[in-house]
Design an enzyme around this catalytic site. Structure first.
Site, PDB file in Angstrom:
ATOM      1  N   ARG A   3       0.699  -1.061   0.092  1.00 53.53           N
ATOM      2  CA  ARG A   3      -0.047  -0.229   0.044  1.00 53.53           C
ATOM      3  C   ARG A   3       0.759   1.369  -0.061  1.00 53.53           C
ATOM      4  O   ARG A   3       0.484   2.359   0.486  1.00 53.53           O
ATOM      5  CB  ARG A   3      -0.986   0.041   1.214  1.00 53.53           C
TER       6      ARG A   3
ATOM      7  N   SER B 270     -11.530   1.076   2.120  1.00 55.36           N
ATOM      8  CA  SER B 270     -10.571   0.468   3.165  1.00 55.36           C
ATOM      9  C   SER B 270     -10.221   1.554   4.090  1.00 55.36           C
ATOM     10  O   SER B 270      -9.310   2.588   3.437  1.00 55.36           O
ATOM     11  CB  SER B 270      -9.681  -0.607   2.739  1.00 55.36           C
TER      12      SER B 270
ATOM     13  N   GLU C 142      -4.948   4.303   5.693  1.00 49.91           N
ATOM     14  CA  GLU C 142      -4.999   4.040   4.613  1.00 49.91           C
ATOM     15  C   GLU C 142      -5.552   5.173   3.650  1.00 49.91           C
ATOM     16  O   GLU C 142      -5.012   5.502   2.721  1.00 49.91           O
ATOM     17  CB  GLU C 142      -5.499   2.651   3.922  1.00 49.91           C
TER      18      GLU C 142
END
Length: 315
Positions: free
Chosen positions: A176, A225, A295
Protein backbone atom coordinates in the site's frame (compact mmCIF):
# COMPACT_ATOMS: atom_id res chain seq x y z
CA UNK A 1 -8.98 37.25 -8.02
CA UNK A 2 -7.57 35.40 -5.00
CA UNK A 3 -4.21 36.42 -3.54
CA UNK A 4 -2.75 33.05 -4.57
CA UNK A 5 -4.03 33.19 -8.12
CA UNK A 6 -2.55 36.67 -8.47
CA UNK A 7 0.91 35.20 -7.74
CA UNK A 8 0.79 32.83 -10.72
CA UNK A 9 1.26 33.75 -14.37
CA UNK A 10 -1.73 32.06 -16.00
CA UNK A 11 -0.99 33.23 -19.54
CA UNK A 12 -1.71 30.36 -21.93
CA UNK A 13 -2.95 28.03 -19.20
CA UNK A 14 -5.83 26.05 -20.72
CA UNK A 15 -7.12 24.22 -17.67
CA UNK A 16 -9.70 25.42 -15.14
CA UNK A 17 -8.54 27.56 -12.19
CA UNK A 18 -11.12 27.90 -9.39
CA UNK A 19 -10.29 29.81 -6.17
CA UNK A 20 -12.08 28.76 -2.97
CA UNK A 21 -13.57 25.64 -4.57
CA UNK A 22 -15.67 23.52 -2.18
CA UNK A 23 -14.24 20.00 -2.42
CA UNK A 24 -17.10 18.33 -0.56
CA UNK A 25 -18.81 17.14 -3.72
CA UNK A 26 -15.59 15.61 -5.07
CA UNK A 27 -15.14 13.18 -2.17
CA UNK A 28 -17.02 9.93 -1.76
CA UNK A 29 -17.59 10.74 1.92
CA UNK A 30 -19.29 13.98 0.80
CA UNK A 31 -17.58 15.92 3.59
CA UNK A 32 -14.77 18.44 3.62
CA UNK A 33 -13.73 22.02 3.05
CA UNK A 34 -12.46 24.33 0.32
CA UNK A 35 -9.35 24.30 -1.84
CA UNK A 36 -7.58 27.65 -1.71
CA UNK A 37 -7.10 27.19 -5.47
CA UNK A 38 -8.24 24.20 -7.52
CA UNK A 39 -6.50 23.57 -10.86
CA UNK A 40 -7.74 21.00 -13.36
CA UNK A 41 -5.16 20.90 -16.18
CA UNK A 42 -6.21 20.34 -19.78
CA UNK A 43 -3.46 17.78 -20.41
CA UNK A 44 0.10 16.82 -19.45
CA UNK A 45 1.69 19.77 -21.30
CA UNK A 46 -0.68 22.21 -19.59
CA UNK A 47 0.17 20.72 -16.20
CA UNK A 48 3.90 21.00 -16.89
CA UNK A 49 3.65 24.68 -17.83
CA UNK A 50 1.53 25.48 -14.78
CA UNK A 51 3.82 23.63 -12.36
CA UNK A 52 6.78 25.59 -13.66
CA UNK A 53 5.02 28.82 -12.70
CA UNK A 54 3.78 28.03 -9.17
CA UNK A 55 5.97 29.85 -6.61
CA UNK A 56 8.29 27.49 -4.72
CA UNK A 57 6.71 28.14 -1.31
CA UNK A 58 3.14 27.34 -2.36
CA UNK A 59 1.91 23.91 -1.18
CA UNK A 60 0.75 21.48 -3.88
CA UNK A 61 -1.83 18.76 -3.14
CA UNK A 62 -3.00 16.21 -5.71
CA UNK A 63 -6.38 14.53 -5.36
CA UNK A 64 -7.85 11.82 -7.56
CA UNK A 65 -11.41 10.56 -7.86
CA UNK A 66 -12.06 11.23 -4.17
CA UNK A 67 -12.75 7.65 -3.12
CA UNK A 68 -9.89 7.27 -0.66
CA UNK A 69 -9.85 10.85 0.54
CA UNK A 70 -10.84 12.89 3.59
CA UNK A 71 -10.64 16.68 3.29
CA UNK A 72 -10.65 18.51 6.62
CA UNK A 73 -13.08 21.36 7.22
CA UNK A 74 -10.41 24.05 7.35
CA UNK A 75 -9.64 23.35 3.71
CA UNK A 76 -6.49 22.68 1.72
CA UNK A 77 -3.98 25.55 1.48
CA UNK A 78 -2.11 26.34 -1.71
CA UNK A 79 -2.91 24.66 -5.02
CA UNK A 80 -5.00 21.51 -5.21
CA UNK A 81 -4.64 19.65 -8.51
CA UNK A 82 -7.25 17.30 -9.89
CA UNK A 83 -6.53 15.73 -13.26
CA UNK A 84 -9.40 16.07 -15.72
CA UNK A 85 -11.08 13.08 -17.33
CA UNK A 86 -10.79 14.77 -20.74
CA UNK A 87 -7.03 15.17 -20.52
CA UNK A 88 -6.05 12.15 -18.44
CA UNK A 89 -8.96 9.72 -18.67
CA UNK A 90 -8.14 7.57 -21.69
CA UNK A 91 -6.90 3.97 -22.10
CA UNK A 92 -5.24 2.81 -25.30
CA UNK A 93 -3.56 -0.33 -26.55
CA UNK A 94 0.02 0.59 -27.47
CA UNK A 95 1.74 -2.78 -27.99
CA UNK A 96 0.98 -6.49 -27.72
CA UNK A 97 -0.17 -7.18 -24.16
CA UNK A 98 0.32 -3.51 -23.15
CA UNK A 99 -2.09 -0.69 -22.30
CA UNK A 100 -1.40 2.96 -21.51
CA UNK A 101 -3.83 4.56 -19.07
CA UNK A 102 -4.13 8.17 -17.95
CA UNK A 103 -3.96 8.90 -14.24
CA UNK A 104 -7.62 9.98 -14.14
CA UNK A 105 -8.83 6.65 -15.54
CA UNK A 106 -11.05 4.84 -13.01
CA UNK A 107 -9.52 1.51 -12.00
CA UNK A 108 -12.68 -0.24 -13.16
CA UNK A 109 -12.31 1.28 -16.65
CA UNK A 110 -8.78 -0.15 -16.94
CA UNK A 111 -10.12 -3.60 -16.05
CA UNK A 112 -12.77 -3.25 -18.75
CA UNK A 113 -10.19 -2.13 -21.33
CA UNK A 114 -8.05 -5.14 -20.48
CA UNK A 115 -11.05 -7.40 -21.02
CA UNK A 116 -11.65 -5.83 -24.44
CA UNK A 117 -7.97 -6.41 -25.30
CA UNK A 118 -8.05 -10.03 -24.11
CA UNK A 119 -5.56 -9.39 -21.31
CA UNK A 120 -5.67 -11.14 -17.95
CA UNK A 121 -4.20 -9.91 -14.68
CA UNK A 122 -6.36 -6.79 -14.35
CA UNK A 123 -9.57 -8.18 -12.85
CA UNK A 124 -8.65 -7.00 -9.33
CA UNK A 125 -8.99 -3.40 -10.54
CA UNK A 126 -12.67 -4.07 -11.23
CA UNK A 127 -13.34 -3.89 -7.51
CA UNK A 128 -11.23 -0.87 -6.54
CA UNK A 129 -13.25 2.38 -6.34
CA UNK A 130 -10.44 4.74 -7.26
CA UNK A 131 -8.33 6.06 -10.10
CA UNK A 132 -5.05 5.05 -11.68
CA UNK A 133 -3.10 7.98 -10.20
CA UNK A 134 -3.92 6.87 -6.67
CA UNK A 135 -3.34 3.23 -7.57
CA UNK A 136 0.16 4.07 -8.80
CA UNK A 137 1.02 6.04 -5.67
CA UNK A 138 -0.44 3.56 -3.19
CA UNK A 139 0.19 0.25 -4.99
CA UNK A 140 -3.53 -0.38 -4.88
CA UNK A 141 -4.55 -3.99 -4.71
CA UNK A 142 -7.42 -6.35 -3.97
CA UNK A 143 -8.43 -9.97 -4.39
CA UNK A 144 -4.85 -11.17 -4.59
CA UNK A 145 -3.61 -8.65 -7.19
CA UNK A 146 -1.50 -5.50 -6.84
CA UNK A 147 -0.61 -2.57 -9.07
CA UNK A 148 3.12 -3.33 -8.96
CA UNK A 149 2.49 -6.64 -10.76
CA UNK A 150 1.17 -4.84 -13.87
CA UNK A 151 3.15 -1.58 -14.11
CA UNK A 152 5.94 -1.29 -16.69
CA UNK A 153 6.63 2.45 -16.46
CA UNK A 154 5.04 5.66 -15.19
CA UNK A 155 5.05 9.19 -16.63
CA UNK A 156 5.10 12.10 -14.19
CA UNK A 157 5.57 15.86 -13.87
CA UNK A 158 7.68 17.31 -11.05
CA UNK A 159 7.39 20.51 -9.04
CA UNK A 160 9.45 22.44 -11.62
CA UNK A 161 7.33 21.23 -14.54
CA UNK A 162 9.86 18.69 -15.82
CA UNK A 163 8.71 15.38 -17.31
CA UNK A 164 9.95 12.05 -15.93
CA UNK A 165 9.59 8.40 -16.86
CA UNK A 166 9.96 5.94 -13.99
CA UNK A 167 10.45 2.20 -14.28
CA UNK A 168 8.66 -0.28 -12.04
CA UNK A 169 11.84 -0.50 -9.95
CA UNK A 170 12.02 3.30 -9.69
CA UNK A 171 8.58 3.31 -8.07
CA UNK A 172 9.88 1.38 -5.05
CA UNK A 173 6.64 -0.46 -4.43
CA UNK A 174 5.72 -1.91 -1.04
CA UNK A 175 2.46 -2.83 0.68
CA UNK A 176 0.00 0.00 0.00
CA UNK A 177 2.72 2.44 -0.87
CA UNK A 178 5.66 3.45 -3.03
CA UNK A 179 8.88 5.37 -2.53
CA UNK A 180 8.51 7.51 -5.66
CA UNK A 181 9.28 11.19 -4.88
CA UNK A 182 6.30 12.81 -3.20
CA UNK A 183 6.43 15.87 -5.46
CA UNK A 184 5.83 13.88 -8.63
CA UNK A 185 2.37 14.08 -10.20
CA UNK A 186 1.67 10.90 -12.14
CA UNK A 187 0.04 11.55 -15.50
CA UNK A 188 -0.13 8.09 -17.11
CA UNK A 189 1.32 4.61 -16.90
CA UNK A 190 2.14 1.69 -19.16
CA UNK A 191 0.70 -1.64 -17.99
CA UNK A 192 1.34 -5.19 -19.17
CA UNK A 193 -1.01 -8.14 -18.94
CA UNK A 194 -1.06 -11.71 -20.13
CA UNK A 195 -3.31 -13.06 -22.90
CA UNK A 196 -6.32 -14.87 -21.48
CA UNK A 197 -9.66 -16.21 -22.74
CA UNK A 198 -12.57 -13.78 -22.48
CA UNK A 199 -14.68 -16.15 -20.39
CA UNK A 200 -11.82 -16.55 -17.91
CA UNK A 201 -11.42 -12.78 -17.51
CA UNK A 202 -15.17 -12.26 -17.15
CA UNK A 203 -15.35 -14.95 -14.49
CA UNK A 204 -12.55 -13.28 -12.52
CA UNK A 205 -14.30 -9.91 -12.73
CA UNK A 206 -17.60 -11.45 -11.65
CA UNK A 207 -15.90 -13.03 -8.64
CA UNK A 208 -14.50 -9.62 -7.66
CA UNK A 209 -17.96 -8.04 -7.95
CA UNK A 210 -19.61 -10.82 -5.92
CA UNK A 211 -17.02 -10.44 -3.16
CA UNK A 212 -17.49 -6.67 -2.94
CA UNK A 213 -21.27 -6.84 -2.89
CA UNK A 214 -21.25 -9.52 -0.21
CA UNK A 215 -18.60 -8.06 2.07
CA UNK A 216 -18.39 -4.27 1.60
CA UNK A 217 -20.83 -1.35 2.07
CA UNK A 218 -20.46 -0.28 -1.57
CA UNK A 219 -23.75 1.66 -1.64
CA UNK A 220 -22.82 3.85 1.32
CA UNK A 221 -20.89 7.10 1.46
CA UNK A 222 -17.49 5.75 2.34
CA UNK A 223 -13.81 6.21 1.64
CA UNK A 224 -13.14 2.53 1.11
CA UNK A 225 -10.69 0.57 3.23
CA UNK A 226 -9.79 2.88 6.14
CA UNK A 227 -6.70 1.34 7.75
CA UNK A 228 -3.77 -0.67 6.46
CA UNK A 229 -3.47 -4.26 7.61
CA UNK A 230 -0.72 -4.52 10.25
CA UNK A 231 1.85 -7.25 9.59
CA UNK A 232 0.27 -10.59 10.36
CA UNK A 233 -3.19 -9.15 11.05
CA UNK A 234 -6.39 -8.08 9.33
CA UNK A 235 -7.39 -4.56 10.33
CA UNK A 236 -11.10 -5.43 10.35
CA UNK A 237 -10.56 -8.31 12.78
CA UNK A 238 -8.67 -6.06 15.18
CA UNK A 239 -11.40 -3.42 14.96
CA UNK A 240 -14.10 -6.03 15.58
CA UNK A 241 -12.18 -7.51 18.51
CA UNK A 242 -11.96 -4.03 20.06
CA UNK A 243 -15.76 -3.78 20.01
CA UNK A 244 -15.96 -1.07 17.35
CA UNK A 245 -18.39 -2.65 14.89
CA UNK A 246 -21.25 -0.14 14.48
CA UNK A 247 -19.51 2.51 16.63
CA UNK A 248 -20.70 6.06 15.89
CA UNK A 249 -19.41 9.60 16.25
CA UNK A 250 -22.10 11.98 15.12
CA UNK A 251 -23.35 10.66 11.79
CA UNK A 252 -20.15 8.75 11.03
CA UNK A 253 -20.23 5.01 11.71
CA UNK A 254 -18.01 1.96 11.57
CA UNK A 255 -19.77 -0.21 9.04
CA UNK A 256 -21.76 -3.11 10.43
CA UNK A 257 -20.94 -5.04 7.25
CA UNK A 258 -17.17 -4.50 7.18
CA UNK A 259 -15.38 -3.04 10.20
CA UNK A 260 -12.57 -1.48 8.14
CA UNK A 261 -15.00 0.86 6.40
CA UNK A 262 -16.22 4.13 7.88
CA UNK A 263 -19.46 5.45 6.43
CA UNK A 264 -21.35 8.74 6.38
CA UNK A 265 -24.91 8.00 7.41
CA UNK A 266 -26.02 11.28 5.86
CA UNK A 267 -25.05 14.29 7.94
CA UNK A 268 -21.52 13.44 9.08
CA UNK A 269 -18.78 16.06 8.99
CA UNK A 270 -15.10 15.54 8.23
CA UNK A 271 -14.53 16.07 11.96
CA UNK A 272 -16.96 13.23 12.76
CA UNK A 273 -15.24 10.85 10.34
CA UNK A 274 -11.70 11.55 11.49
CA UNK A 275 -12.67 11.58 15.16
CA UNK A 276 -14.31 8.17 14.67
CA UNK A 277 -11.17 6.88 12.97
CA UNK A 278 -8.94 8.04 15.80
CA UNK A 279 -11.36 6.54 18.34
CA UNK A 280 -11.07 3.21 16.54
CA UNK A 281 -7.26 3.46 16.52
CA UNK A 282 -7.20 4.22 20.25
CA UNK A 283 -9.52 1.36 21.16
CA UNK A 284 -7.62 -1.13 19.00
CA UNK A 285 -4.35 -0.06 20.61
CA UNK A 286 -5.81 -0.41 24.10
CA UNK A 287 -7.30 -3.82 23.33
CA UNK A 288 -4.52 -5.38 21.26
CA UNK A 289 -1.40 -3.22 21.36
CA UNK A 290 -1.54 -2.84 17.56
CA UNK A 291 -1.23 0.63 16.03
CA UNK A 292 -3.48 0.92 13.00
CA UNK A 293 -2.22 3.27 10.29
CA UNK A 294 -4.56 5.24 8.05
CA UNK A 295 -4.91 4.04 4.47
CA UNK A 296 -7.32 6.86 3.64
CA UNK A 297 -5.48 10.07 2.74
CA UNK A 298 -6.37 13.06 4.94
CA UNK A 299 -5.61 16.54 3.62
CA UNK A 300 -6.01 20.09 4.81
CA UNK A 301 -6.32 22.04 8.04
CA UNK A 302 -8.63 21.38 10.96
CA UNK A 303 -11.25 24.06 11.49
CA UNK A 304 -10.39 26.29 14.50
CA UNK A 305 -11.29 24.56 17.75
CA UNK A 306 -11.90 21.21 16.00
CA UNK A 307 -8.42 19.72 16.06
CA UNK A 308 -8.08 15.96 16.49
CA UNK A 309 -5.02 14.31 18.03
CA UNK A 310 -3.79 10.95 16.67
CA UNK A 311 -5.22 8.17 18.83
CA UNK A 312 -6.95 11.06 20.67
CA UNK A 313 -3.67 11.63 22.49
CA UNK A 314 -3.64 8.15 24.02
CA UNK A 315 -0.06 7.52 22.77
Amino acid sequence: MSDLLAQIDTTGIRGALQPGYDLTGLTWFRVGGPAELLFQPADEADLAVFMGRVPAGVPITVIGLGSNLLVREGGIPGVTIRLSARGFGQVESVAPNRLRAGAAVPDKKLAEAALAAGLGGFAFYFGIPGGIGGALRMNAGANGGETRERVVEVRAVDRQGRLHTLTNADMGYAYRGSSAPADLIFTSALFEGVPAPEDEIRAAMAAVTAHREAAQPIRSRTGGSTFKNPAGHSAWKLIDAAGCRGLRVGDAQVSEMHCNFLINLGAATAHDVESLGETVRARVYEATGERLEWEIKRFGHFAPGREILPFHGLI
